[in-house]
Structure formats: C-alpha cells, structure tokens
Design a protein around this motif. Structure first.
Motif, PDB file in Angstrom:
ATOM      1  N   LYS A  74       4.478   7.124   6.624  1.00 30.05           N
ATOM      2  CA  LYS A  74       3.441   6.123   6.395  1.00 30.05           C
ATOM      3  C   LYS A  74       3.963   4.688   6.525  1.00 30.05           C
ATOM      4  CE  LYS A  74      -0.406   5.105   3.618  1.00 30.05           C
ATOM      5  NZ  LYS A  74      -0.445   5.141   2.157  1.00 30.05           N
ATOM      6  N   ALA A  75       5.242   4.513   6.195  1.00 28.79           N
ATOM      7  CA  ALA A  75       5.764   3.140   6.158  1.00 28.79           C
ATOM      8  C   ALA A  75       7.174   3.094   6.722  1.00 28.79           C
ATOM      9  CB  ALA A  75       5.758   2.627   4.723  1.00 28.79           C
ATOM     10  N   LEU A  76       7.575   1.890   7.113  1.00 29.96           N
ATOM     11  CA  LEU A  76       8.928   1.656   7.623  1.00 29.96           C
ATOM     12  C   LEU A  76       9.517   0.466   6.869  1.00 29.96           C
ATOM     13  CD1 LEU A  76      11.238   1.990   9.746  1.00 29.96           C
ATOM     14  CD2 LEU A  76       9.884   0.564  11.288  1.00 29.96           C
ATOM     15  N   LEU A  77      10.647   0.694   6.221  1.00 32.37           N
ATOM     16  CA  LEU A  77      11.355  -0.396   5.536  1.00 32.37           C
ATOM     17  C   LEU A  77      12.597  -0.721   6.366  1.00 32.37           C
ATOM     18  CD1 LEU A  77      11.991  -2.273   3.096  1.00 32.37           C
ATOM     19  CD2 LEU A  77      13.102  -0.325   2.015  1.00 32.37           C
ATOM     20  N   ILE A  78      12.567  -1.874   7.029  1.00 33.91           N
ATOM     21  CA  ILE A  78      13.727  -2.270   7.827  1.00 33.91           C
ATOM     22  C   ILE A  78      14.573  -3.259   7.032  1.00 33.91           C
ATOM     23  CG2 ILE A  78      12.715  -1.807  10.092  1.00 33.91           C
ATOM     24  CD1 ILE A  78      12.124  -4.823  10.337  1.00 33.91           C
ATOM     25  N   VAL A  79      15.870  -3.259   7.305  1.00 30.55           N
ATOM     26  CA  VAL A  79      16.791  -4.147   6.602  1.00 30.55           C
ATOM     27  C   VAL A  79      17.531  -4.988   7.653  1.00 30.55           C
ATOM     28  CG1 VAL A  79      18.728  -4.295   4.989  1.00 30.55           C
ATOM     29  CG2 VAL A  79      17.113  -2.378   4.818  1.00 30.55           C
TER      30      VAL A  79
ATOM     31  N   GLY B  64       0.767  -1.242   0.000  1.00 33.26           N
ATOM     32  CA  GLY B  64       0.000   0.000   0.000  1.00 33.26           C
ATOM     33  C   GLY B  64       0.799   1.295   0.000  1.00 33.26           C
ATOM     34  N   VAL B  65       2.102   1.225  -0.267  1.00 31.60           N
ATOM     35  CA  VAL B  65       2.889   2.461  -0.361  1.00 31.60           C
ATOM     36  C   VAL B  65       2.510   3.172  -1.660  1.00 31.60           C
ATOM     37  CG1 VAL B  65       5.213   3.423  -0.629  1.00 31.60           C
ATOM     38  CG2 VAL B  65       4.781   1.617   1.060  1.00 31.60           C
ATOM     39  N   GLN B  66       2.169   4.454  -1.530  1.00 31.16           N
ATOM     40  CA  GLN B  66       1.666   5.213  -2.683  1.00 31.16           C
ATOM     41  C   GLN B  66       2.565   6.393  -3.011  1.00 31.16           C
ATOM     42  OE1 GLN B  66      -2.427   6.086  -1.791  1.00 31.16           O
ATOM     43  NE2 GLN B  66      -2.990   3.922  -2.009  1.00 31.16           N
ATOM     44  N   PRO B  67       2.412   6.937  -4.223  1.00 31.37           N
ATOM     45  CA  PRO B  67       3.231   8.095  -4.608  1.00 31.37           C
ATOM     46  C   PRO B  67       3.128   9.208  -3.567  1.00 31.37           C
ATOM     47  CG  PRO B  67       2.017   7.287  -6.513  1.00 31.37           C
ATOM     48  CD  PRO B  67       1.528   6.507  -5.331  1.00 31.37           C
ATOM     49  N   GLY B  68       4.284   9.752  -3.212  1.00 30.23           N
ATOM     50  CA  GLY B  68       4.312  10.847  -2.244  1.00 30.23           C
ATOM     51  C   GLY B  68       4.440  10.400  -0.794  1.00 30.23           C
ATOM     52  N   ASP B  69       4.191   9.128  -0.521  1.00 31.19           N
ATOM     53  CA  ASP B  69       4.288   8.634   0.862  1.00 31.19           C
ATOM     54  C   ASP B  69       5.717   8.707   1.379  1.00 31.19           C
ATOM     55  OD1 ASP B  69       1.630   8.033   0.923  1.00 31.19           O
ATOM     56  OD2 ASP B  69       1.874   5.850   0.749  1.00 31.19           O
ATOM     57  N   LYS B  70       5.852   9.016   2.658  1.00 28.55           N
ATOM     58  CA  LYS B  70       7.182   9.011   3.274  1.00 28.55           C
ATOM     59  C   LYS B  70       7.464   7.626   3.854  1.00 28.55           C
ATOM     60  CE  LYS B  70       7.349  13.900   4.405  1.00 28.55           C
ATOM     61  NZ  LYS B  70       7.181  14.889   5.479  1.00 28.55           N
ATOM     62  N   VAL B  71       8.614   7.098   3.502  1.00 30.74           N
ATOM     63  CA  VAL B  71       9.003   5.764   3.965  1.00 30.74           C
ATOM     64  C   VAL B  71      10.310   5.882   4.749  1.00 30.74           C
ATOM     65  CG1 VAL B  71       9.532   3.391   3.310  1.00 30.74           C
ATOM     66  CG2 VAL B  71       7.947   4.732   1.909  1.00 30.74           C
TER      67      VAL B  71
END
Ligand SMILES: *Cc1c(COP(=O)(O)O)cnc(C)c1O
Length: 362
Positions: A122-127, A66-73
């Motif tokens: 809006k989202a968190l991408l963890i590695v 659900g990550v959309q254009p303009g969203d902060k990740v």
C-alpha cells in the motif's frame, strides 16, 4: 581527536532561546508556528508540522498519509532503526527490499519486482540516506502506477535535491529530524512536511492528542509537539543550513579528491542528477573493522552507519523471518565506514585525515 560530529550553536541561537525563556511561553507556541512556516517554505511545500523528534515525525507522516493497521509498507533495510520502527508503530507490516550497492539507496528495480509480486503493498517509505536523494525518476512512475502512498524519510537529507527539486517535496508527506548530528538541529526535534491540506490537518491533530476542538477528541493521538525553545534554535539553524551544507560539500570534495587513487577505499558515488548534502561521508573499505580500529587509535572519529541492516536485527527477525536474505544490504553493512564531514572541520583536520588514511597499511 577529530570529532565525528559537532553541532554548531552560535550566539544567535542562544539569544533566541533566552527570548523564549523570558516570554512566558516555552512550550509549543508562536515560535514553533513561525519555524513551521519557514521550514516548509524552504522546501517549497505548503505545510510544516513540528514534532518532538524525527521518529515521531515519521510515525505521524505515515498515519496522516493514511497507512493503516495491517498495511504492507515497502522500505529499505539499510537505514536507521527508526524508519522500520515507525511502520511498526502504525501496526503496519514492513516489507524490505534490497539496495543499490553504489548509492546505498533502495533499488527501484527491486521496488518494481516487489510491487509486481505483491499487489497488496500500500505504501512506500523511501530514505534519502546519508544526504543523497533516491532515484526519483524511476520511483515516481512506480508510485503512480501502483497508486502508492509515498513517504520520504528526510532525516538525513535537509536541502538535498534531485534535478533541482528538494527531497521532502516528492511524496504525500515527508519527515525530517533535527537531532544534533543532523545537517541542522533543534536539540531533539522533527518536522512533518506536506502540501496536502487534509494530511496537514490530520498530522496536526495526531500530535495534539487527536484533538479537533478544545478538549474534544475524535481520534487517538499523541503528545508529539515541539517546544518553542527547540523551535527558536531551529529557526536560526535553518538560516544557516545552506551554508552548513556548502561546507559539508566542500569537505567531501576535498576528501574524495585526495582519496581518489586508493585501490582499497571507495569514495561516495554521486549520480549526476543529485546534489548530495553529506549528512554522512561514507566510504567502502574491505578490511573495514581493522580500519575503524586503526582510525580510532589515530584519533580520527568515525562511525559504522549501519553495521546491521534492519531485517537482521534480532527483533525484526521475528517479524520478517530469519530466512529473508538481502545480499547487497548485508554486504554493504560489512564494508561501510563514515568519516568526519561536519562543517566545523578545519583544513588542518582534513589534511590530517587524508595523511592518516593514506598511511593505513592495507
Ligand atoms: C535520525 C534518523 C531518524 C530519527 O530521527 P530522531 O530525531 O533521532 O528520532 C529517522 N530516520 C533516519 C534515516 C535517521 O537518520
């Protein structure tokens, strides 16, 4: 020369590839479907969607969740460029926060600060970098409190666990890579893993040109499919994954024990609640560049993973601004060096590595 990485392909992989070649179905077909089932089952997740590589898996995982254009990740700057690029592919905006200098992973305290400062995230991408799980006991409450989409980049963490739970089973979706240097390989290949039926269906649609019926397309998609040739290799490799990881862990234990006393070298730190799978065995050294060159001369493969944090890459400086300073990531990038740790290493090679490293005139 002790090679830095070495994929281990056996007779069984070759046999299965030949079977696919003879079957008349060499693109995405039943072998891929089988590999998806096996891989998701290994993680204890409901669905696997095999892709052409780890980068496309990340792109699809973000889009499908659900990550959309303009969203902060929100994400870490200390990772392979693909982690950041996949956010850009979604026309979303990466927000980089600093790392813990001991684990090299995103610092939950910095995540907390960023979320409190910017409610638009809006989202968190963890590695789970190098094969070590992020600090999930501190990350999950933040995900819940701020209602975030959580995506896990598991390109380096096949089989790694946090308190007995596998990485790739915490977020709404996770992305794996099967590049030849990873803990298991399909040549090129990747996998989106999720337990959410809606995310799985959307991911499946995205990798098939957005199709929802025969030549019927109701969204923009891509051709990100895995071939049955790759899946045949992956299926056999998955059966060997725990053995490969055990060998990596044993090699790491050997090195860490033998290198323990060196004042100028810091061996990997492993928090008690984590089982590390050592995609990389990464040490911190003060005179890193001299050490790297010297290892090279002595015939010991090595790699600097990664010499430049993403926010300092020229291309990203235009996006996040030159003034962004993340001191720990920047310092760590000047100290780290990764040594051979792959399962094909022999005891003689490990001994040679230790002897050579210990004789470095620091
Ligand atoms: C390898 C890797 C990727 C990308 O995977 P590819 O299969 O090379 O596209 C993404 N993130 C991380 C952390 C990686 O190590």
């Amino acid at each position: 020369m002790i090679p830095y990485a070495k994929p281990l392909i056996g007779e069984e992989e070759k046999k299965r590839v030949l079977e696919v070649m003879d079957s008349g179905m060499i693109a995405s077909g039943p072998v891929t479907a089988q590999f998806e089932k096996e891989f998701s089952a290994y993680l204890g997740a409901e669905y696997g969607i095999a892709t052409s590589n780890g980068t496309t898996a990340l792109h699809v995982a973000l889009l499908a969740a659900g990550v959309q254009p303009g969203d902060k990740v929100l994400t870490t700057p200390f990772t392979f460029i693909a982690s950041g690029n996949s956010i850009l592919y979604c026309d979303a905006k990466p927000v980089f926060v600093d790392i813990d200098p001991n684990t090299f992973l995103i610092d939950p305290e910095k995540v907390k600060e960023a979320l409190e400062k910017d409610p638009e995230i809006k989202a968190l991408l963890i590695v789970h970098l190098y094969g070590l799980s992020c600090d999930m006991d501190r990350i999950m409450p933040l995900v819940e409190k701020h209602n975030l989409i959580l995506i896990e980049d598991c390109a380096q963490s096949h089989g790694a666990e946090y308190k007995g739970k596998k990485t790739g089973s915490f977020g709404q979706a996770a992305a794996f890579s099967f590049y030849p240097t990873k803990n298991m390989t399909t040549g090129e290949g990747g996998m989106v893993v999720t337990s959410r039926e809606d995310i799985a269906a959307k991911a499946r649609q995205i990798i098939n040109h957005g199709r929802s019926g025969r030549y019927f397309h109701d969204m923009l998609g891509y051709n990100y499919r895995m071939t049955d040739i790759a899946a045949a290799i992956g299926s056999v490799q998955l059966g060997k994954l725990d053995g490969f990881n055990a060998k990596r862990v044993a090699n790491a234990r050997y090195l860490s024990e033998k290198l323990q006393g060196l004042t100028w070298l810091q061996t990997p730190y492993v928090p008690e609640q984590c089982s590390h799978v050592y995609h990389q065995y990464t040490v911190k050294v003060e005179k890193r560049d001299a050490f790297a060159q010297w290892l090279q001369e002595k015939g010991i493969g090595n790699s600097i993973v990664y010499p430049i944090p993403i926010h300092q890459q020229p291309f990203y400086q235009e996006i996040v601004g030159k003034e962004l300073v993340l001191p720990r990531a920047e310092e760590v990038a000047e100290q780290v060096i990764s040594l051979p740790i792959h399962p094909a290493l022999t005891l003689e090679q490990l001994e040679e590595m230790v002897t050579t490293i210990k004789s470095f005139a620091f």
